[in-house]
Motif scaffolding. Structure first.
Motif, short mmCIF file in Angstrom:
data_model
loop_
_atom_site.label_atom_id
_atom_site.label_comp_id
_atom_site.label_asym_id
_atom_site.label_seq_id
_atom_site.Cartn_x
_atom_site.Cartn_y
_atom_site.Cartn_z
N ASP A 465 0.83 -1.20 0.00
CA ASP A 465 0.00 0.00 0.00
C ASP A 465 0.87 1.26 0.00
O ASP A 465 0.62 2.23 0.73
N LEU A 466 1.91 1.24 -0.85
CA LEU A 466 2.84 2.36 -0.94
C LEU A 466 2.41 3.32 -2.04
O LEU A 466 1.90 2.90 -3.09
N HIS A 467 2.63 4.61 -1.80
CA HIS A 467 2.39 5.60 -2.85
C HIS A 467 3.36 5.35 -4.00
O HIS A 467 4.50 4.90 -3.80
N LYS A 468 2.93 5.62 -5.22
CA LYS A 468 3.74 5.35 -6.41
C LYS A 468 5.12 6.01 -6.31
O LYS A 468 6.14 5.40 -6.64
N GLU A 469 5.16 7.26 -5.86
CA GLU A 469 6.42 7.99 -5.77
C GLU A 469 7.39 7.30 -4.80
O GLU A 469 8.59 7.17 -5.09
N LEU A 470 6.87 6.84 -3.66
CA LEU A 470 7.71 6.16 -2.68
C LEU A 470 8.19 4.81 -3.20
O LEU A 470 9.33 4.40 -2.96
N SER A 471 7.32 4.11 -3.93
CA SER A 471 7.70 2.82 -4.51
C SER A 471 8.86 2.99 -5.48
O SER A 471 9.82 2.21 -5.47
N GLU A 472 8.77 3.99 -6.32
CA GLU A 472 9.84 4.24 -7.30
C GLU A 472 11.12 4.67 -6.62
O GLU A 472 12.22 4.29 -7.03
N LYS A 473 10.99 5.48 -5.55
CA LYS A 473 12.18 5.92 -4.82
C LYS A 473 12.95 4.75 -4.24
O LYS A 473 14.18 4.67 -4.35
N ILE A 474 12.26 3.82 -3.63
CA ILE A 474 12.95 2.74 -2.93
C ILE A 474 13.53 1.72 -3.90
O ILE A 474 14.61 1.17 -3.67
N VAL A 475 12.86 1.44 -5.03
CA VAL A 475 13.40 0.42 -5.93
C VAL A 475 14.67 0.92 -6.62
O VAL A 475 15.52 0.11 -7.02
N TYR A 476 14.83 2.24 -6.77
CA TYR A 476 16.04 2.78 -7.39
C TYR A 476 17.09 3.19 -6.34
O TYR A 476 18.13 3.72 -6.68
#
Length: 632
Positions: A465-476
């Motif tokens: 249930d992560l916000h899209k921006e946070l998901s992208e931040k952590i995977v990179y």
């Protein structure tokens, strides 16, 4: 960036070469660790002089020949983590299987056809960056492709090769290298010339970078990935731009090289119309400068001569700009520097540097220069000066032909400077010390294909249930493995959620670094210990940054000890409720007027009282409960 040129009309052809270090345990041809050391930890050193050798066909690579002109001394620093293979005092061992597995997984991501057998080749490199005078490289795959927003980009080459030494210091006549980086496995990925614009070049590089990081098996940090860009336009020539470190600079670099080639073609046309020439004669004009006031020339005359060449018809063009802040004369100077000189002078910029107008007039008269002619001169030892003038004559002839094929160094501002000629086929020959490795169909099919980071980000959105921006931040982020570990550890704990973990790793840590906190002192176990305290209710999530600060200052300190030092021991609920009762009674009129809207303003004094000892959600819940009772 807006397109400055009609790239399709100019016939732009552009391809990328990506060099990425692999995060394997061992080096490619020995069993030493892939560990970078501080040069002060060096335990021994030795030196070499390297010379180019002929290929099996008796040909010598032109790039290697030019590199060897300087005859530099190369000093190598070794460590207790390097061995005789790096020293080139022992034959290489067989290809590291872990590195091969990683490289083959990358070939799968790029949809490439693998080879049946891996044969290692030697690639001549005599700039001192390898003790052997060559780099070992192995071709692994071909005929792949990458999907982009404007269509597929072919990926024609995937190689597995050894990293070069790290340059520590350039002293001019000698260069100091560190052996710790030599032999670290890296992949070289070469695209086809399908890139159609600067923006497309950046997108392609980003896509390849994403695929590489998706493996979880590539090194991160400065110098672990390098991008080379191959560029040409229809009437120009192929130029290889080496060492692009910053992804954000690729657009500028492509645009600036196109600009350079366009300007060089315009200069050629105008020079030919004027009837310009490049003469072979090198003039000794030393006597003209015996009484010079120029400090640069006077210093050079102590050990050498002043030599000059006449360039009929070149007046006004040597000073013509080819890239922002770089002129045709700069291109001449780059070539001259391959002979070891510091630079050149030319009449488009003189009088200058202490050289007088009278000296310029005498110079022009001595070499027979007319109004439309330029003169280029250099002051250095006779051998270096003569080599420099010969290089200028060659570059002047190339100016009359158009754009020369060459390898250039990418500069931080997006411009480029001459490095060496493009290497030829004579650069490669077989490596006889490393046995071939079979790549059977069964072996290739067994190589795992990792989940792409783009797909992982989408999974994190739904799973955590992560916000899209946070998901992208952590995977990179470099903290991706730590994030996944913590989400597994604290999967059932209500005090820990993905948003809190991601914001700590990608938000709190950069803030601490800006405050001067040494966050590099923090290892994975520090974060796990802190979140364990939060999970157990021993500290609140608001106290995380305080505890991290303490542990960064003293990495030997446990999270529990840091919390105790800060006085962040747990507080019982009765104490919190009693304090909240006091706060509400002191603000009775405000609470009756605002009702539940008073929760926000009252959170401040309550949280300040307990200073990270309690969780904000718990305080908010108690306030809501107490206010409801008070106003009803």
């Amino acid at each position: 960036m807006s397109d400055k040129f009609d790239y399709a009309g100019l016939g732009l052809k552009c391809g990328l070469e990506i060099h990425q270090q692999l995060d394997s345990k061992q080096k490619l041809f020995c069993r030493c660790p892939t560990q970078i050391r501080e040069t002060g930890e060096s335990t021994y050193e030795f030196f070499r002089y390297l010379r180019p050798t002929a290929s099996e066909m008796g040909e010598t690579d032109r790039a290697a020949l030019e590199q060897s002109k300087l005859k530099r001394k190369y000093v190598y620093k070794g460590y207790d983590t390097t061995c005789l293979v790096e020293n080139d005092d022992e034959p290489p061992k067989e290809l590291d299987r872990e590195a091969l597995d990683i490289a083959l997984s990358i070939s799968k991501l790029l949809k490439m056809k693998p080879v049946d057998q891996v044969h290692v080749m030697r690639k001549i490199v005599v700039d001192g960056s390898n003790t052997s005078g060559f780099q070992r490289t192995a071709f692994l795959g071909k005929d792949g492709h990458l999907d982009t927003s404007v269509g597929p980009v072919g990926v024609g080459v995937l190689c597995l090769e050894e990293e070069a030494c790290q340059k520590i210091e350039d002293k001019g006549d000698s260069i100091i290298y560190s052996l710790d980086r030599l032999g670290i496995p890296l992949v070289e990925i070469g695209t086809d010339p399908d890139i159609i614009s600067p923006a497309h070049a950046k997108e392609t590089a980003q896509q390849i970078g994403m695929l590489l990081r998706s493996t979880g098996k590539v090194k991160r940090g400065l110098g672990t990935i390098r991008q080379d860009v191959n560029i040409s336009i229809a009437k120009g020539a192929r130029v290889e731009l080496k060492g692009v470190q910053a992804l954000d600079m690729i657009e500028t670099i492509v645009e600036r090289e196109v600009e350079r080639q366009v300007n060089l073609l315009e200069i050629r046309d105008e020079l030919l119309e004027r009837g310009a020439l490049a003469c072979d004669t090198i003039f000794d004009v030393t006597d003209l400068f015996k009484e010079t006031k120029s400090k640069v020339v006077k210093k050079a005359l102590k050990k050498g001569k002043v030599l000059a060449v006449l360039l009929p018809g070149f007046a006004g063009f040597v000073g013509r700009e080819v890239q922002p802040g770089r002129r045709l004369g700069t291109e001449f100077s780059d070539r001259a520097k391959t002979s070891g000189v510091g630079g050149i002078f030319h009449t488009d910029e003189l009088p200058k540097y202490g050289i007088s107008e009278d000296e310029v007039s005498s110079l022009r008269e001595t070499v027979g220069a007319g109004e439309n002619d330029a003169v280029v001169m250099v002051a250095d030892s006779e051998k270096r000066a003569r080599g420099a003038m010969e290089s200028v004559i060659i570059r002047a002839r190339e100016t009359l032909e158009g754009v020369p094929e060459e390898t250039r160094r990418a500069l931080p501002d997006g411009n480029s400077s001459y490095l060496r000629p493009l290497p030829g086929a004579a650069r490669m020959y077989p490596e006889t010390d490393v046995p071939q490795t079979e790549v059977s169909e069964e072996y290739f099919l067994s190589v795992e294909v990792p989940e792409l980071l783009t797909e992982r980000a989408k999974r994190f959105e739904s799973e955590f249930d992560l916000h899209k921006e946070l998901s992208e931040k952590i995977v990179y982020s470099t903290y991706l493995p730590l994030f996944e570990d913590m989400m597994q550890r604290f999967a059932q704990n209500q005090n820990i959620n993905a948003t809190l973990v991601v914001r700590t790793l990608t938000g709190t840590l950069p803030e601490l670094k800006r405050d001067g906190v040494e966050i590099d002192n923090l290892d994975d176990h520090h974060f796990i210990d802190v979140f364990t305290l939060v999970a157990n209710g021993d500290i609140s999530k608001e106290a995380i940054d305080q505890v991290l600060r303490e542990m960064a200052a003293d990495p030997s300190m446990s999270a529990e000890d840091a919390a105790d030092k800060l006085g962040l021991g747990g507080v019982d609920t009765e104490s919190i409720e009693a304090f909240i009762d006091t706060v509400i009674s002191e603000r009775e009129e405000f609470v009756r007027e605002k009702g539940l809207a008073a929760i926000g303003p009252l959170m401040g004094p309550v949280m300040a009282e307990f200073r990270g000892k309690v969780d904000g959600k718990l305080v908010s819940d108690i306030l809501k409960q107490k206010i409801n009772k008070y106003i009803n």
